[in-house]
Design an enzyme around this catalytic site. Structure first.
Site, short mmCIF file in Angstrom:
data_model
loop_
_atom_site.label_atom_id
_atom_site.label_comp_id
_atom_site.label_asym_id
_atom_site.label_seq_id
_atom_site.Cartn_x
_atom_site.Cartn_y
_atom_site.Cartn_z
N ASP A 114 29.50 -43.87 -24.36
CA ASP A 114 30.17 -43.88 -25.67
C ASP A 114 31.34 -44.86 -25.59
OD1 ASP A 114 31.97 -42.45 -24.07
OD2 ASP A 114 31.21 -40.53 -24.82
N ASP A 135 35.38 -45.42 -26.62
CA ASP A 135 36.62 -44.78 -27.08
C ASP A 135 37.63 -45.85 -27.45
OD1 ASP A 135 35.61 -42.23 -26.60
OD2 ASP A 135 36.19 -42.33 -24.49
N ASP A 147 42.85 -41.44 -14.80
CA ASP A 147 42.56 -40.95 -13.46
C ASP A 147 42.34 -42.05 -12.42
OD1 ASP A 147 40.19 -41.55 -14.78
OD2 ASP A 147 39.24 -39.61 -14.44
P1 ATP Z 1 31.65 -41.44 -19.05
O1 ATP Z 1 31.95 -41.13 -20.49
O2 ATP Z 1 30.72 -42.59 -18.84
O3 ATP Z 1 31.30 -40.23 -18.27
P2 ATP Z 1 34.43 -42.06 -18.95
O4 ATP Z 1 35.23 -42.89 -17.99
O5 ATP Z 1 34.40 -42.53 -20.37
O6 ATP Z 1 33.00 -41.94 -18.35
P3 ATP Z 1 35.36 -39.55 -19.96
O7 ATP Z 1 35.24 -38.23 -19.31
O8 ATP Z 1 34.59 -39.82 -21.20
O9 ATP Z 1 34.99 -40.61 -18.83
O10 ATP Z 1 36.91 -39.82 -20.19
C1 ATP Z 1 37.36 -40.96 -20.89
C2 ATP Z 1 38.57 -41.56 -20.19
O11 ATP Z 1 39.65 -40.61 -20.20
C3 ATP Z 1 38.37 -41.91 -18.72
O12 ATP Z 1 37.81 -43.20 -18.58
C4 ATP Z 1 39.77 -41.80 -18.16
O13 ATP Z 1 40.49 -42.98 -18.41
C5 ATP Z 1 40.38 -40.67 -18.98
N1 ATP Z 1 40.24 -39.37 -18.31
C6 ATP Z 1 39.22 -38.49 -18.42
N2 ATP Z 1 39.44 -37.40 -17.68
C7 ATP Z 1 40.63 -37.56 -17.09
C8 ATP Z 1 41.43 -36.78 -16.21
N3 ATP Z 1 41.01 -35.60 -15.77
N4 ATP Z 1 42.63 -37.28 -15.83
C9 ATP Z 1 43.06 -38.48 -16.28
N5 ATP Z 1 42.36 -39.26 -17.09
C10 ATP Z 1 41.16 -38.83 -17.51
MG MG Z 2 33.40 -41.48 -22.00
#
Ligand code: ATP
Ligand code: MG
Length: 432
Positions: free
Chosen positions: A65, A67, A144
């Site tokens: 997705d 963001d 993170d």
């Molecule tokens: P995907 O959606 O492909 O699993 P993503 O990197 O987009 O990977 P998400 O869980 O959708 O992961 O979270 C979006 C963003 O929010 C991450 O890329 C990160 O920058 C931030 N994030 C998510 N969880 C945490 C956390 N526990 N601590 C700090 N930042 C976080």
């Molecule tokens: Mg994501």
């Protein structure tokens, strides 16, 4: 791309790659997200593509997705979009809807709360720490991992990197932003996420983060169960549950992930097999996840008590599944489905020709249980005879139960007659 030393961000200055220095183009981003980015930008706000979307596009992968990050407040975002809803208990996010199942999530840049601002309760902490508006730089630092903190700026199509994420993408490293010991203490779920991204991307978790996992693993027990449950399902959806749970086992995380859970080699192999099943296009459910986590222990229990009757097997399955269900607040219905799979295996174990076999073969859970038995047999090399004994009579998943189970080859009984013989349509009852 720039060389490694050009990708090293300075304390105050981010590394910025102009459009000609990186491969990310607008065509790769979905049109609804582009619309949102432009409308924010044209109204005088900063508008960045953030998080996993930027990471995946730079790696040539398809993002799950997109963001958006902005300096507009949630209310300002709402005023710009008619199709916008604010969601979130503490931190307000804007969801902008495009059609029934398309939405773009817009978050205002925020910063890490100071230690004194955090509540004592660890389960509340991760929410509170996300609760304060900040600058883009602060927003990058609260994330993170470095590779998850890259921004794509719609105003000039540049990539903005405050944390060394571009360097770590090149080096294939999962590096925690800041001190891993501190960041894992703030939010222990990050330990699991580190292993998840490592497995998904084929990146190495940097040494200091791995060491910190070893030291902070116990904190996972205090993490919010709802978030752990979601991350756990993410592992299965992304087809990396096997390698992640294997590494979680080696680093000591697994001991704190499930209450009373210990894993053995066959369980890990079964979970890896479920990942391959998901990769082949069969959607994974929480019920099969649960059943596969506890199947090995269930079988051990059956072996220890060869005379166990149906009620005893039910008791055994409940004793294994219920602590997990209760801890993670999983619906009873899902636990019920997982238990039906385990009980199906108990039933296969008792052999053919038992009383109630027809009813058992009719049962909606039986094909799923048989599939699990087959996967187990494949990875453990056990129960080949059991699989052979039942193979021809158990209906395939999704196929009409009557057609295969009730109707032996050559049977010419009419469909209507068969239907009348079926048990009344009620909530499925456990089979013996
Ligand atoms: P995907 O959606 O492909 O699993 P993503 O990197 O987009 O990977 P998400 O869980 O959708 O992961 O979270 C979006 C963003 O929010 C991450 O890329 C990160 O920058 C931030 N994030 C998510 N969880 C945490 C956390 N526990 N601590 C700090 N930042 C976080
Ligand atoms: Mg994501």
């Amino acid at each position: 791309m720039k060389k490694r030393d050009q990708l090293e961000p300075q304390p105050t200055e981010p590394v910025v790659l102009s459009r000609s220095e990186h491969p990310l183009s607008r065509k790769m981003i979905d049109q609804d997200t582009i619309k949102v980015l432009y409308r924010l930008y044209r109204n005088g706000f900063k508008a960045y593509l953030v998080g996993g979307g930027v990471r995946d596009l730079l790696l040539g992968r398809t993002p799950k997705d997109f963001d958006v990050g902005t300096d507009a407040t949630p209310n300002q975002v709402r005023k710009l979009f008619r199709n916008c809803f604010l969601v979130g208990r503490r931190f307000r996010l804007a969801h902008i809807r495009f059609g029934p199942d398309r939405l773009v999530e817009v978050a205002t840049f925020r910063r890490q709360a100071d230690k004194e601002e955090l509540p004592d309760c660890p389960q509340e902490r991760s929410f509170a720490s996300e609760n304060v508006f900040g600058t883009p730089q602060e927003d990058a630092f609260r994330r993170d991992f470095t590779i998850n903190a890259l921004f794509y700026d719609i105003s000039d199509f540049s990539i903005v990197d405050y944390v060394g994420g571009l360097r770590d993408l090149q080096e294939k490293k999962i590096r925690v932003i800041g001190d891993p010991m501190v960041r894992f203490e703030e939010d222990p779920v990050r330990m699991l996420r580190a292993l998840e991204f490592s497995a998904r991307l084929g990146f190495e978790v940097e040494a200091s983060a791995l060491q910190a996992i070893g030291k902070q693993a116990h904190l996972l027990a205090g993490a919010a169960p709802a978030r752990l449950r979601e991350e756990l399902m993410e592992l299965f959806r992304h087809k990396v549950a096997g390698p992640v749970l294997r590494q979680a086992n080696e680093t000591g995380l697994l001991d704190h992930l499930f209450p009373d859970y210990s894993v053995d080699e066959n369980s890990l192999r079964l979970i890896e097999r479920i990942d391959r099943r998901t990769a082949s296009g069969v959607p994974v459910t929480e019920a099969i996840m649960l059943a596969s986590l506890y199947l090995s222990k269930f079988r051990d229990g059956l072996k220890k008590s060869p005379d166990l009757d149906f009620a005893g097997a039910m008791h055994l399955a409940n004793a294994l599944l219920e602590p997990h269900r209760a801890h993670y607040h999983i619906a009873h219905g899902i636990r019920h489905q997982a238990r039906e799979m385990l009980l199906g295996i108990f039933r296969f174990n008792r052999g053919r020709g038992r009383r109630g076999e027809k009813r058992f073969l009719h049962h909606p859970a039986t094909p799923g249980a048989f599939e699990l038995l087959q996967l187990w047999s494949e990875v453990s090399g056990e129960e080949k005879d059991m699989v052979a004994a039942w193979k021809d009579v158990v209906p395939e998943p999704g196929k009409s139960k009557e057609k295969q189970a009730e109707r032996p080859a050559g049977s010419n009984r009419s469909r209507r007659r068969r239907r009348r013989q079926r048990p009344p349509k009620k909530e499925p009852t456990p089979t013996k």
